[in-house]
Write an enzyme that holds these catalytic residues in place. Sequence first.
Site, PDB file in Angstrom:
ATOM      1  N   ARG A  96       0.807  -1.218   0.000  1.00 35.17           N
ATOM      2  CA  ARG A  96       0.000   0.000   0.000  1.00 35.17           C
ATOM      3  C   ARG A  96       0.848   1.280   0.000  1.00 35.17           C
ATOM      4  O   ARG A  96       0.493   2.270   0.624  1.00 35.17           O
ATOM      5  CB  ARG A  96      -0.968   0.004   1.184  1.00 35.17           C
ATOM      6  CG  ARG A  96      -1.961  -1.158   1.161  1.00 35.17           C
ATOM      7  CD  ARG A  96      -2.863  -1.111  -0.074  1.00 35.17           C
ATOM      8  NE  ARG A  96      -3.708  -2.294  -0.130  1.00 35.17           N
ATOM      9  CZ  ARG A  96      -3.406  -3.394  -0.837  1.00 35.17           C
ATOM     10  NH1 ARG A  96      -2.295  -3.423  -1.554  1.00 35.17           N
ATOM     11  NH2 ARG A  96      -4.221  -4.422  -0.853  1.00 35.17           N
ATOM     12  N   SER A 136     -11.086   0.157   2.398  1.00 34.97           N
ATOM     13  CA  SER A 136     -10.486  -0.340   3.634  1.00 34.97           C
ATOM     14  C   SER A 136      -9.931   0.815   4.457  1.00 34.97           C
ATOM     15  O   SER A 136      -9.208   1.666   3.946  1.00 34.97           O
ATOM     16  CB  SER A 136      -9.363  -1.329   3.313  1.00 34.97           C
ATOM     17  OG  SER A 136      -9.876  -2.478   2.668  1.00 34.97           O
ATOM     18  N   GLU A 160      -5.030   2.877   6.454  1.00 37.07           N
ATOM     19  CA  GLU A 160      -4.803   2.843   5.016  1.00 37.07           C
ATOM     20  C   GLU A 160      -5.394   4.095   4.380  1.00 37.07           C
ATOM     21  O   GLU A 160      -4.842   4.653   3.434  1.00 37.07           O
ATOM     22  CB  GLU A 160      -5.433   1.604   4.405  1.00 37.07           C
ATOM     23  CG  GLU A 160      -5.252   1.497   2.893  1.00 37.07           C
ATOM     24  CD  GLU A 160      -5.679   0.160   2.337  1.00 37.07           C
ATOM     25  OE1 GLU A 160      -6.175   0.138   1.206  1.00 37.07           O
ATOM     26  OE2 GLU A 160      -5.519  -0.878   3.030  1.00 37.07           O
TER      27      GLU A 160
END
Length: 333
Positions: free
Chosen positions: A207, A256, A326
Amino acid sequence: MSDALPVALIDTIRARLGDRARPGEPLPRYTSFRIGGPADLLVLPDTADELAHVLATAAAFGVRLTLLGGGSNVLVGDGGMRGVVVKLGRGFARIEWEAERESARAGRRGLGASEERSARAPDGPPDELIRTGAAVQLGRLARAAVARGLAGLEYAEGIPGTVGGALFMNAGAYGGELAHAVESVEGLGRDGRALELPGRALVFGYRRSALPPGFVVTAVRLRLRRDESGQVRDRMDEARARRTAAQPHGKANAGSIFKNPNGDHAGRLIEVAGLKGARAGRARISERHANFIVNEGGARAADVKALMDVAQRVVWERSGVWLEPEVQLVGNW
């Protein structure tokens, strides 16, 4: 809010972009959470020249510049965003297929497109390069690639947001991630000069990607492989079915909320902490997937942040794991 910016800066940018430079623009409509205060100045450039003008003007006045992207993995504070906020316009939402360019070139040389490709790659079906604007929706690109029998983006069909944002976050799901396909990246530096970076220079991780400070992505070149079209479509359908079964629908959200810790899943940790369905104001932790927070209508950024704080604290107390966000928290709180 725009009175925080020099009038001369606003006038300079508006002289070039017209009504695509918007002082005091509310940001909820530009984010998938449908949350956030106003931008001092929101700009929507349609060309690299317009974007370079915005970058150079902001730099000349010493004003902060922030790229909003597709707004799908971001939580904008209720106090809005200071400085110049850039959202790339429709001119950056084009997809160029190498096969079509090759076909045109080969036609001028008297060759068929397949002859041209096979001359370069005699050992099997060749990869195909795609140049996609940073403002292209990732799901749209995935569907278009699958329709052409190209593999490598099947996992991405239901991931919200743009290619530029997906590159920044190295978006992925179900074992796939964008890093696997990136050939090179085009963009502008802080001074407005055009740069092209090889994919290997981005040092992708989970990520994240290592883009240079101040670099604004304008286009990405992806290398996808040819495969049997039915199999490619089946894989995309399978990813879509898994996502539909597991994730909330019908309520605004940002995807998310937390990164998955090593060897575990954030959603599982939040669920075993008993937090599914927890509420703060008009925000709620989804009962379908605990790593999603949904806006039930009229939620504030502070409501979402309160739920994030509770999830981090309770999961830490119960499981000894500190969840790392995130979603990107930006703006004034």
